[in-house]
Scaffold this active site. Structure first.
Site, PDB file in Angstrom:
ATOM      1  N   SER A  34       0.822  -1.226   0.000  1.00 20.00           N
ATOM      2  CA  SER A  34       0.000   0.000   0.000  1.00 20.00           C
ATOM      3  C   SER A  34       0.844   1.259   0.000  1.00 20.00           C
ATOM      4  CB  SER A  34      -0.856   0.069   1.267  1.00 20.00           C
ATOM      5  OG  SER A  34      -1.887  -0.836   1.224  1.00 20.00           O
ATOM      6  N   HIS A  66      -3.162   0.995  -4.271  1.00 16.42           N
ATOM      7  CA  HIS A  66      -2.583  -0.120  -5.018  1.00 16.42           C
ATOM      8  C   HIS A  66      -2.825   0.103  -6.510  1.00 16.42           C
ATOM      9  CE1 HIS A  66      -1.369  -3.180  -2.037  1.00 16.42           C
ATOM     10  NE2 HIS A  66      -2.181  -2.502  -1.247  1.00 16.42           N
ATOM     11  N   HIS A  88      -5.677  -9.026  -1.540  1.00 16.73           N
ATOM     12  CA  HIS A  88      -5.654  -9.446  -0.141  1.00 16.73           C
ATOM     13  C   HIS A  88      -6.809 -10.403   0.131  1.00 16.73           C
ATOM     14  CE1 HIS A  88      -3.981  -5.382  -0.519  1.00 16.73           C
ATOM     15  NE2 HIS A  88      -3.184  -5.693   0.491  1.00 16.73           N
ATOM     16  N   TYR A  90      -8.891 -10.067   2.485  1.00 15.54           N
ATOM     17  CA  TYR A  90     -10.080  -9.314   2.889  1.00 15.54           C
ATOM     18  C   TYR A  90     -10.884  -8.785   1.701  1.00 15.54           C
ATOM     19  CZ  TYR A  90      -7.011  -5.204   2.360  1.00 15.54           C
ATOM     20  OH  TYR A  90      -6.147  -4.265   1.867  1.00 15.54           O
ATOM     21  N   GLU A  91     -10.327  -8.886   0.500  1.00 15.82           N
ATOM     22  CA  GLU A  91     -11.099  -8.523  -0.692  1.00 15.82           C
ATOM     23  C   GLU A  91     -11.978  -9.693  -1.142  1.00 15.82           C
ATOM     24  OE1 GLU A  91      -8.686  -6.061  -3.651  1.00 15.82           O
ATOM     25  OE2 GLU A  91      -7.125  -6.733  -2.288  1.00 15.82           O
ATOM     26  N   ALA A 118       2.747  -2.205   4.235  1.00  8.74           N
ATOM     27  CA  ALA A 118       2.539  -1.233   5.298  1.00  8.74           C
ATOM     28  C   ALA A 118       2.102  -2.039   6.519  1.00  8.74           C
ATOM     29  CB  ALA A 118       1.441  -0.261   4.888  1.00  8.74           C
ATOM     30  N   MET A 216      -1.898  -7.131   6.990  1.00 11.61           N
ATOM     31  CA  MET A 216      -2.939  -7.996   6.418  1.00 11.61           C
ATOM     32  C   MET A 216      -2.501  -8.618   5.096  1.00 11.61           C
ATOM     33  SD  MET A 216      -6.103  -5.374   7.075  1.00 11.61           S
ATOM     34  CE  MET A 216      -6.257  -4.468   8.628  1.00 11.61           C
ATOM     35  N   SER A 217      -1.209  -8.766   4.896  1.00 12.58           N
ATOM     36  CA  SER A 217      -0.760  -9.251   3.581  1.00 12.58           C
ATOM     37  C   SER A 217       0.519 -10.070   3.712  1.00 12.58           C
ATOM     38  CB  SER A 217      -0.504  -8.041   2.664  1.00 12.58           C
ATOM     39  OG  SER A 217       0.602  -7.297   3.127  1.00 12.58           O
ATOM     40  N   ASN A 240       1.987   3.252  11.263  1.00 11.77           N
ATOM     41  CA  ASN A 240       1.241   3.731  12.436  1.00 11.77           C
ATOM     42  C   ASN A 240       1.591   2.803  13.592  1.00 11.77           C
ATOM     43  OD1 ASN A 240      -0.495   1.814  10.616  1.00 11.77           O
ATOM     44  ND2 ASN A 240      -1.241   1.502  12.700  1.00 11.77           N
ATOM     45  N   HIS A 252      -6.918   4.446   7.408  1.00 12.38           N
ATOM     46  CA  HIS A 252      -6.093   4.116   6.240  1.00 12.38           C
ATOM     47  C   HIS A 252      -5.359   5.357   5.710  1.00 12.38           C
ATOM     48  CE1 HIS A 252      -4.715   1.724   2.901  1.00 12.38           C
ATOM     49  NE2 HIS A 252      -5.392   2.402   1.997  1.00 12.38           N
TER      50      HIS A 252
HETATM   51  N1  HPA Z   1      -2.893  -3.255  11.452  1.00 12.77           N
HETATM   52  C1  HPA Z   1      -3.047  -4.069  10.383  1.00 12.77           C
HETATM   53  N2  HPA Z   1      -2.618  -3.759   9.167  1.00 12.77           N
HETATM   54  C2  HPA Z   1      -1.989  -2.573   9.005  1.00 12.77           C
HETATM   55  C3  HPA Z   1      -1.815  -1.678  10.070  1.00 12.77           C
HETATM   56  C4  HPA Z   1      -2.289  -2.044  11.371  1.00 12.77           C
HETATM   57  O1  HPA Z   1      -2.163  -1.309  12.364  1.00 12.77           O
HETATM   58  N3  HPA Z   1      -1.161  -0.584   9.569  1.00 12.77           N
HETATM   59  C5  HPA Z   1      -0.965  -0.826   8.241  1.00 12.77           C
HETATM   60  N4  HPA Z   1      -1.468  -2.025   7.902  1.00 12.77           N
END
Ligand code: HPA
Length: 281
Positions: A34, A66, A88, A90-91, A118, A216-217, A240, A252
């Protein structure tokens, strides 16, 4: 579940199409996470690209940040294939679909794969904007891309994962970071299915499990790459701090704002690591 014959046919059709479009035999590949798409500007001006949607059977991403295209060109004098974007779980994608582009890269000759993402920082010494070399992962996605009939053309039924992230490539990345004067973190990446961010209680549990970052990837691609005997380098951009570490909500937009801020360092780290890699070979 696809039969082995059907899955192999789809992989060969995708690779065959790309060869027809002119992609040369390529030893190294990159998957960009991302907001990390700027890296493609590091390739030579003669680079070429194909949108995922034009490649037979290729899954196209629906996530903002993306790009969704395969780009190839030369970097440090050697050919490089870059997947700008990924899909991903989740898609609503199946594990095998998420791993599909990695297997196509293998068919194009890729034997060293750099995966990036990320991630949220779990380790309290991390700061948003830090780059983290992935030393290992914990798979909490609830599945595995190798489930189902084994694709013997790629690798064995029970592949080893004891060095899922290559020591040799990590050493090169550390050398590149040191030469840049860049602080490079190192730690364990934990993958959850998402798309909701984690709760503070989950992050506390993940910390106790030994995770330094959460995302998540990446894990499906890394398992498929190891299955196929590829050497893997993983780099997370800590966008973050994970839920509960700081008293703020997760959005996001913060992920994209942080990747935009560290994009230059990130691109240089990747390019310099690939440069060192090409000099060694
Ligand atoms: N959690 C899950 N996936 C992420 C995060 C997070 O805090 N930051 C970027 N992708």
């Amino acid at each position: 579940m696809e039969s082995v014959v059907t899955e192999m046919r789809k992989i060969e059709e995708a690779a065959g199409y790309l060869k027809k479009r002119g992609i040369p035999e390529t030893g190294s590949g990159v998957i960009l996470g991302s907001g990390l798409g700027d890296f493609i500007s590091r390739l030579d001006p003669g680079r070429q690209e194909v949108p995922f949607g034009e490649i037979p059977h290729f899954p196209a991403s629906s996530v903002i940040g993306h790009a969704g295209k395969l780009v190839w060109g030369r970097l440090a004098g050697a050919p490089l294939a870059v997947l700008a974007g990924r899909v991903h779980l989740y898609e609503g994608r199946r594990m095998a679909e998420v791993a599909f582009p990695t297997r196509v890269l293998h068919r194009l000759g890729v034997r060293r794969l750099i995966v990036t993402n990320a991630a949220g920082g779990i380790n309290r010494s991390f700061r948003p904007g830090d780059l983290m070399l992935i030393s290992d992962h914990i798979n909490l996605l609830g599945g595995n891309p190798l489930t189902g009939p084994n694709l013997d053309d790629f690798g064995p039924r029970f592949p080893d994962m004891s060095e899922a992230y290559s020591r040799r490539l990590r050493h090169l990345a550390r050398s590149a970071a040191a030469a840049m004067g860049l602080l490079l973190r190192e730690g364990v990446y934990l993958a959850t299915a998402g798309p909701s961010y984690e709760t503070p209680a989950e992050i506390e549990m993940f910390r106790r499990m030994g995770a330094d970052a959460v995302g998540m990837s990446t894990v499906p691609e890394v398992i498929a790459a190891n299955h196929a005997g590829m050497e893997v380098l993983g780099v997370s951009c800590i966008t973050n701090m994970a839920a509960g570490v700081l008293p703020c909500k997760l959005v996001h937009e913060e992920v994209l704002a942080t990747t935009a801020r560290v994009q230059q360092d990130f691109c240089r780290l990747l390019a310099d690591t690939i440069g060192l890699l090409c000099r060694k070979e």
